[in-house]
Design an enzyme around this catalytic site. Structure first.
Site, short mmCIF file in Angstrom:
data_model
loop_
_atom_site.label_atom_id
_atom_site.label_comp_id
_atom_site.label_asym_id
_atom_site.label_seq_id
_atom_site.Cartn_x
_atom_site.Cartn_y
_atom_site.Cartn_z
N SER A 118 0.83 -1.20 0.00
CA SER A 118 0.00 0.00 0.00
C SER A 118 0.88 1.26 0.00
O SER A 118 2.08 1.20 0.26
CB SER A 118 -0.91 0.00 1.23
OG SER A 118 -0.13 -0.05 2.42
N ASP B 15 5.10 -10.70 3.91
CA ASP B 15 4.48 -10.33 5.17
C ASP B 15 2.98 -10.59 4.99
O ASP B 15 2.29 -9.81 4.33
CB ASP B 15 4.74 -8.85 5.47
CG ASP B 15 4.16 -8.42 6.81
OD1 ASP B 15 3.64 -9.29 7.55
OD2 ASP B 15 4.21 -7.22 7.13
N PHE C 1 -0.90 -13.75 15.62
CA PHE C 1 -2.23 -14.06 15.12
C PHE C 1 -2.18 -14.62 13.71
O PHE C 1 -2.86 -15.61 13.38
CB PHE C 1 -3.09 -12.79 15.17
CG PHE C 1 -4.48 -12.94 14.64
CD1 PHE C 1 -5.36 -13.86 15.18
CD2 PHE C 1 -4.91 -12.14 13.58
CE1 PHE C 1 -6.66 -13.99 14.69
CE2 PHE C 1 -6.21 -12.26 13.09
CZ PHE C 1 -7.08 -13.19 13.64
N GLU C 2 -1.36 -14.04 12.86
CA GLU C 2 -1.24 -14.50 11.48
C GLU C 2 -0.60 -15.87 11.40
O GLU C 2 -1.01 -16.71 10.59
CB GLU C 2 -0.44 -13.47 10.67
CG GLU C 2 -1.19 -12.16 10.48
CD GLU C 2 -0.31 -10.97 10.17
OE1 GLU C 2 -0.86 -9.91 9.81
OE2 GLU C 2 0.93 -11.08 10.32
N ILE D 167 6.91 -0.91 24.53
CA ILE D 167 6.81 0.55 24.54
C ILE D 167 5.33 0.91 24.66
O ILE D 167 4.51 0.44 23.85
CB ILE D 167 7.42 1.16 23.26
CG1 ILE D 167 8.91 0.82 23.19
CG2 ILE D 167 7.22 2.66 23.23
CD1 ILE D 167 9.59 1.27 21.91
N GLY E 103 5.16 -2.90 11.28
CA GLY E 103 5.28 -4.23 10.69
C GLY E 103 5.88 -4.18 9.30
O GLY E 103 6.72 -5.01 8.94
N ASP E 104 5.46 -3.19 8.51
CA ASP E 104 6.02 -3.02 7.16
C ASP E 104 7.51 -2.70 7.22
O ASP E 104 8.31 -3.23 6.44
CB ASP E 104 5.28 -1.90 6.43
CG ASP E 104 3.77 -2.07 6.46
OD1 ASP E 104 3.32 -3.20 6.24
OD2 ASP E 104 3.06 -1.08 6.71
#
Length: 341
Positions: A55, A156, A191-192, A257, A265-266
């Site tokens: 994106s 990813d 989760f993924e 943090i 993540g990207d």
């Protein structure tokens, strides 16, 4: 556009016949042996050439905006294809923009192929919002590997986080059955990884087992970028050099943090691509460098928001990517990996 620019520049091309002559000569030059070479192909960087399909936002740093610049800092030629182009990320009250479909993606690939520009050492993919687009990405992988069989595909598998799915349900099976088998490196969150393996991760050993399951499906390198175990945040990485061998596995304890950031993540996947290619047999070192860069950037982001008088815990934060370029190029490794026996 070409004719319009020539018309505006009337001091150089006063008459229509002169403009036509110029166009004819330009076309001849473009089609002749005198055309300049593509330097990223003729003189490639020592690191590689990456096609990044993710994106894009006009403002802020997510997707390609979060991944391209760090890879360039690490020495890679990067060609981005924007799967969506939005004014800003979707966490804002409103956003506007366009979504690329699979047919439009393939048109771009055909344009590159028509000019012999399809040689890439790496393919990187992030958020993909539809099954049709993901299926076209699979065609892109096949096409790129027909040009370079040694292509490294870093995936990813962006599907959701903390139990929440934010892509259509049907994408899960496409990732599981078609994408994972052709990936070289996979970088899911907890989760993924659970979605892809259909295996619940509740302990460190579960995380290691999930990596083994993913290895058996295809990729030789797996990094589960964040696992929450009893309130502790871990990265678990796994490198299987040969099929059937027990993988070398490690963990990195990641300091928490107290804030929520976008684009991390990207960025993490881009850094893992960049450093793992520089250290192909030392995934733990690549992960140390990636985590160290990310931690330094997040602390800078927190401090800058506080300096601006903003409570970092009140909203999601845009990362300070440009201001952290030294930490991306030359991270100080303060967080070490622990190798599992």
């Amino acid at each position: 556009m070409f004719l319009r620019s020539l018309f505006i520049n009337s001091s150089l091309f006063t008459f229509s016949t002169q403009r036509q002559t110029h166009i004819f000569r330009a076309r001849n030059l473009r089609n002749s042996d005198m055309a300049p070479p593509i330097l990223s192909l003729v003189l490639p960087s020592k690191t590689g050439r990456v096609l990044s399909i993710q994106s894009h936002t006009v403002q802020g740093y997510v997707g390609n905006k979060s991944a391209v610049f760090p890879l360039q800092l690490l020495g890679y030629d990067v060609d981005p294809i924007n799967s969506v182009q939005f004014s800003n990320h979707t966490g804002y009250p409103t956003f506007k923009g366009q979504v690329l479909n699979g047919e439009q993606l393939w048109e771009l690939i055909e344009g590159l192929e028509g000019n012999n520009l399809l040689y890439y050492t790496h393919l990187l993919t992030g958020y993909i919002g539809s099954v049709s687009f993901l299926n076209t990405v699979l065609e892109v992988i096949s096409k790129l590997r027909s040009v370079n069989p040694e292509l490294t595909y870093v995936c990813d598998p962006v599907m959701g986080d903390e139990g929440k799915l934010y892509v259509p349900q049907e994408l899960i099976s496409v990732y599981r059955e078609k994408v994972v088998p052709v990936a070289s490196m996979l970088t899911p969150n907890q989760f993924e990884a659970e979605l892809l393996t259909e295996f619940r991760i509740q302990s460190e050993e579960d995380g290691r087992e999930a990596c083994r399951l993913l290895h058996s499906a295809g990729p030789s390198k797996v990094v589960i970028t964040s696992i929450n175990i009893d309130g502790n945040l871990l990265l678990i990485g796994s490198n299987q050099k040969e099929k059937g061998q027990e993988p070398k596995q490690f963990k990195i304890a990641i300091p928490k943090i107290p804030a929520y950031f976008t684009g991390t993540g990207d960025l993490m996947t881009a850094l893992l691509l960049g450093w793992s290619n520089k250290y192909p047999d030392n995934l733990e070192k690549a992960a140390e460098l990636a985590v160290s860069s990310l931690q330094a950037l997040l602390h800078r982001t927190i401090n800058d928001y506080k300096s601006a008088g903003h409570d970092p815990q009140s909203t999601s934060l845009e990362i300070r990517l440009i201001q952290s370029q030294d930490d991306i190029r030359s991270p100080q490794v303060k967080i070490k990996a622990e190798i599992y026996d």
